[in-house]
Design an enzyme around this catalytic site. Structure first.
Site, PDB file in Angstrom:
ATOM      1  N   GLU A  90      -9.513  12.726  -2.158  1.00 42.95           N
ATOM      2  CA  GLU A  90      -9.316  11.852  -1.005  1.00 42.95           C
ATOM      3  C   GLU A  90      -7.981  11.126  -1.137  1.00 42.95           C
ATOM      4  O   GLU A  90      -7.744  10.423  -2.117  1.00 42.95           O
ATOM      5  CB  GLU A  90     -10.430  10.809  -0.876  1.00 42.95           C
ATOM      6  CG  GLU A  90     -10.251   9.955   0.391  1.00 42.95           C
ATOM      7  CD  GLU A  90     -11.120   8.706   0.443  1.00 42.95           C
ATOM      8  OE1 GLU A  90     -11.290   8.165   1.546  1.00 42.95           O
ATOM      9  OE2 GLU A  90     -11.612   8.263  -0.620  1.00 42.95           O
ATOM     10  N   ASP A  92      -3.123   4.722   7.391  1.00 41.42           N
ATOM     11  CA  ASP A  92      -2.368   3.717   8.137  1.00 41.42           C
ATOM     12  C   ASP A  92      -1.775   4.373   9.377  1.00 41.42           C
ATOM     13  O   ASP A  92      -0.971   5.301   9.272  1.00 41.42           O
ATOM     14  CB  ASP A  92      -1.253   3.159   7.254  1.00 41.42           C
ATOM     15  CG  ASP A  92      -0.537   1.973   7.883  1.00 41.42           C
ATOM     16  OD1 ASP A  92      -0.618   1.804   9.116  1.00 41.42           O
ATOM     17  OD2 ASP A  92       0.111   1.209   7.144  1.00 41.42           O
ATOM     18  N   LYS A 124       3.335   1.606  16.108  1.00 40.36           N
ATOM     19  CA  LYS A 124       4.528   1.565  16.949  1.00 40.36           C
ATOM     20  C   LYS A 124       5.250   2.918  16.919  1.00 40.36           C
ATOM     21  O   LYS A 124       5.367   3.550  15.875  1.00 40.36           O
ATOM     22  CB  LYS A 124       5.465   0.462  16.478  1.00 40.36           C
ATOM     23  CG  LYS A 124       4.904  -0.943  16.649  1.00 40.36           C
ATOM     24  CD  LYS A 124       5.910  -1.997  16.209  1.00 40.36           C
ATOM     25  CE  LYS A 124       5.335  -3.396  16.408  1.00 40.36           C
ATOM     26  NZ  LYS A 124       6.307  -4.453  15.982  1.00 40.36           N
TER      27      LYS A 124
END
Length: 231
Positions: A54, A129, A133
């Site tokens: 992972e 993450d 933007k």
């Protein structure tokens, strides 16, 4: 054990790759990774069981649950932040989980320099993450060079699973995987499932579900043999 019981193993000036107590430290801004001689996974785990990995493990809840539920596999948890590595380590030690190697390092660097070809049977990224933007999208982990390394270390036909709540990241990840010569979707178009059941617990999965967000499940298969046959 408490997270604070795990002390830093070297200073910034003295940083170097190190395997200690089933934690592999892969330092940032270090330029001699290729010199590190990693023991075989048979030596590290003391068995030859298949290995699942992972990336972006976070606090480790998902992979710890999987490792405990599936002792017939070996597991690797890759996490950049030392504070999170401490939490994973403390949970692992307190639960006496023996089949989990923790990697304190960046995913691409670890894959490129510390994994050999065809060593991994399953790879996962849970809630990476999203860098929401547009101008930061280039910082997202799932990019062509990373996928090339994932393909190299995965066995042929092995699954690569991505789970995210972020719609833009979901769309980008699907397109990048579709564009890569070695990956083929295991899910028919539109290439994802929503809110998969029984996938496993993690902090972000629980948080986003409580907030009413949709969880997107993406899975691609590593198809290296197709390229070999075409040449």
């Amino acid at each position: 054990m408490k997270p604070k019981d795990l002390k830093p193993v070297f200073s910034w000036v003295d940083r170097h790759p190190l395997l200690r107590d089933m934690i592999l430290y892969v330092p940032d801004y270090y330029f001699e990774h290729e010199k590190f001689q990693r023991p075989s996974f048979n030596e590290i785990f003391e068995n030859d069981n298949p290995i699942a990995l992972e990336y972006c493990t976070g606090n480790g809840d998902w992979v710890l649950e999987k490792a405990q539920a599936h002792p017939e596999k070996n597991w690797i948890a890759v996490e950049m932040q030392f504070d999170r590595v401490r939490k994973i380590w403390a949970k692992r030690e307190n639960r006496q989980i023996k089949n989990l190697l923790i990697v304190c390092g960046e995913a691409l660097t670890f894959s490129k320099f510390y994994l050999q070809k065809d060593e991994i049977t399953q790879a996962y990224i849970n809630f990476p993450d999203p860098w929401p933007k547009d101008k930061h999208a280039k910082n997202r982990l799932i990019q062509g060079p990373f996928l090339t390394e994932v393909s190299r270390v995965l066995k042929n036909e092995a699954p690569f699973t991505i789970v995210t709540d972020d719609v833009d990241y979901k769309n980008q990840a699907i397109q990048i995987c579709l564009d890569h010569e070695h990956f083929e979707s295991a899910i028919e178009k539109p290439y994802f499932l929503e809110n998969p059941q029984g996938y496993g617990y993690s902090y972000f999965h629980d948080l986003w579900k409580k907030l009413g967000k949709t969880i997107h499940f993406i899975q691609f298969l590593n198809k290296k043999s197709q390229l070999i046959c075409q040449k």
